[in-house]
Design a protein around this motif. Structure first.
Motif, PDB file in Angstrom:
ATOM      1  N   HIS A 162      40.901  39.246  37.844  1.00  0.00           N
ATOM      2  CA  HIS A 162      41.732  40.367  37.410  1.00  0.00           C
ATOM      3  C   HIS A 162      43.111  40.343  38.053  1.00  0.00           C
ATOM      4  O   HIS A 162      43.795  41.370  38.131  1.00  0.00           O
ATOM      5  CB  HIS A 162      40.979  41.682  37.623  1.00  0.00           C
ATOM      6  CG  HIS A 162      39.697  41.676  36.856  1.00  0.00           C
ATOM      7  ND1 HIS A 162      39.654  41.936  35.498  1.00  0.00           N
ATOM      8  CD2 HIS A 162      38.448  41.296  37.213  1.00  0.00           C
ATOM      9  CE1 HIS A 162      38.402  41.758  35.075  1.00  0.00           C
ATOM     10  NE2 HIS A 162      37.651  41.375  36.084  1.00  0.00           N
ATOM     11  N   CYS A 172      41.881  44.388  29.080  1.00  0.00           N
ATOM     12  CA  CYS A 172      40.774  43.852  29.885  1.00  0.00           C
ATOM     13  C   CYS A 172      39.751  44.958  30.151  1.00  0.00           C
ATOM     14  O   CYS A 172      40.109  46.145  30.222  1.00  0.00           O
ATOM     15  CB  CYS A 172      41.329  43.304  31.199  1.00  0.00           C
ATOM     16  SG  CYS A 172      40.067  42.480  32.198  1.00  0.00           S
ATOM     17  N   CYS A 174      38.482  45.803  32.795  1.00  0.00           N
ATOM     18  CA  CYS A 174      38.691  46.488  34.082  1.00  0.00           C
ATOM     19  C   CYS A 174      39.615  47.688  33.938  1.00  0.00           C
ATOM     20  O   CYS A 174      39.768  48.470  34.861  1.00  0.00           O
ATOM     21  CB  CYS A 174      39.262  45.510  35.104  1.00  0.00           C
ATOM     22  SG  CYS A 174      40.968  45.036  34.782  1.00  0.00           S
ATOM     23  N   CYS A 179      44.898  40.368  32.318  1.00  0.00           N
ATOM     24  CA  CYS A 179      44.276  39.743  33.502  1.00  0.00           C
ATOM     25  C   CYS A 179      43.976  38.262  33.225  1.00  0.00           C
ATOM     26  O   CYS A 179      43.765  37.856  32.088  1.00  0.00           O
ATOM     27  CB  CYS A 179      42.967  40.433  33.854  1.00  0.00           C
ATOM     28  SG  CYS A 179      43.163  42.151  34.305  1.00  0.00           S
TER      29      CYS A 179
HETATM   30 ZN    ZN Z   1      40.952  42.836  34.291  1.00  0.00          ZN
END
Ligand code: ZN
Length: 306
Positions: A162, A172, A174, A179
């Motif tokens: 990330h 992404c 996250c 990332c």
């Molecule tokens: Zn990410």
């Protein structure tokens, strides 16, 4: 013989091994995880595998190490969340297993365990400072500093997949955009392929297909893989500048495209990193493959028992 058990609890299989304190793999075994059958059933499968290894070895291990993808709350062995197991929220895996086993036990993030494994028996042998990047469906990461995993305050450190490459890039999981994982994992390569070949869909192209096209000389496929290498090089440059570590180990299925990745990786580091930091950088392929996590989990268990 003194040995420990290392386990890697993956989304498809639970794999385990009995490993001597000298690092000999004495016995290996695996079992289907059956994620859909729920938390209790997966936990029972873990116990079954551990017990079957003990039965085979005819003696108890000095300790057991278990690698699981996700956020592990340090020493407590509580799995805060895991991408493979949606129903493991703040799940006290360690205590649950220990109640049934009566053995010394630890739970570690699987990528951290893999990093330790490569340091014990793999590519980073004798190296005290290094990073591991595992290029699979996503990207796992482990940072080893002074011979120890850097876990961070909450156990979340080492999420190398990330590192940001493109601030306005692909979304992404996250919560961020652009990332490294979105460009250099198997999934990332598939996304690049869909952009390059608009007629393709997720169902009919895989990262392996892109690799095979590249091998046949397809320039678009070669470009996708070298772009993945560039993203890796940009990310590793950050690690080189921040940590000043010498060695980077790259594993996982996507590392099979090594010949297409390594040139762009080195080129980016060479053009971007501080001169002194980059001078001695070594990029190596992981040596242990799928066994890295098991070996590392066993090693962590040995360290704890000793
Ligand atoms: Zn990410």
């Amino acid at each position: 013989m003194k040995y420990s058990i290392g386990l890697d609890v993956g989304g498809t299989n639970i794999r385990g091994a009995a490993i001597s304190i000298k690092g000999e793999i004495l016995f290996k075994s695996k079992l289907a995880t059956n994620v859909s059958s729920g938390r209790e059933s997966v936990t029972n499968n873990i116990l079954t595998l551990i017990n079957s290894i003990i039965t085979h070895m005819k003696s108890s291990p000095i300790s057991v190490g278990i690698g699981v993808a996700g956020l592990i709350r340090g020493e407590t062995g509580i799995v805060s969340e895991s991408p493979n197991f949606p129903d493991w929220i703040e799940y006290d895996l360690k205590t649950t297993l220990q109640t049934s086993l009566n053995l010394d036990l630890l739970v570690e993030n699987d990528a951290n365990a893999a990093a330790v494994g490569e340091g014990w028996l793999g590519s980073a042998k004798e190296e005290k400072n290094y990073c591991l990047l595992t290029l699979g469906t996503g990207i796992g990461g482990g940072v080893v500093l002074g011979g120890n995993i850097w876990r961070g305050v909450d156990g979340m450190a080492g999420e190398l997949g990330h590192i940001n490459i493109y601030p306005e890039g692909r979304k992404c999981g996250c919560g961020n955009r652009g990332c490294l994982e979105q460009y250099a994992s198997a999934q990332g390569i598939v996304k690049s392929a869909i952009e390059a070949f608009p007629s393709k869909t997720l169902d009919n192209i895989s990262a392996k297909d892109v690799f095979e096209m590249a091998q046949k000389g397809d320039s678009a496929a070669i470009h996708i893989l070298s772009d993945a290498g560039r993203s890796l090089g940009i990310a590793i440059t950050d690690l080189v500048n921040i940590l000043n570590v010498r060695m980077f180990i790259i594993g996982g299925g996507v590392a099979g495209a090594w010949d297409y990745l390594i040139g762009p990786i080195k080129e980016e580091i060479f053009t971007r990193a501080y001169k002194v930091n980059r001078e001695n950088v070594v990029i190596k392929r992981a040596l242990l493959g799928d066994d890295a996590g098991i070996v590392g989990a066993a090693r962590l268990a040995i360290d704890r028992a000793e």
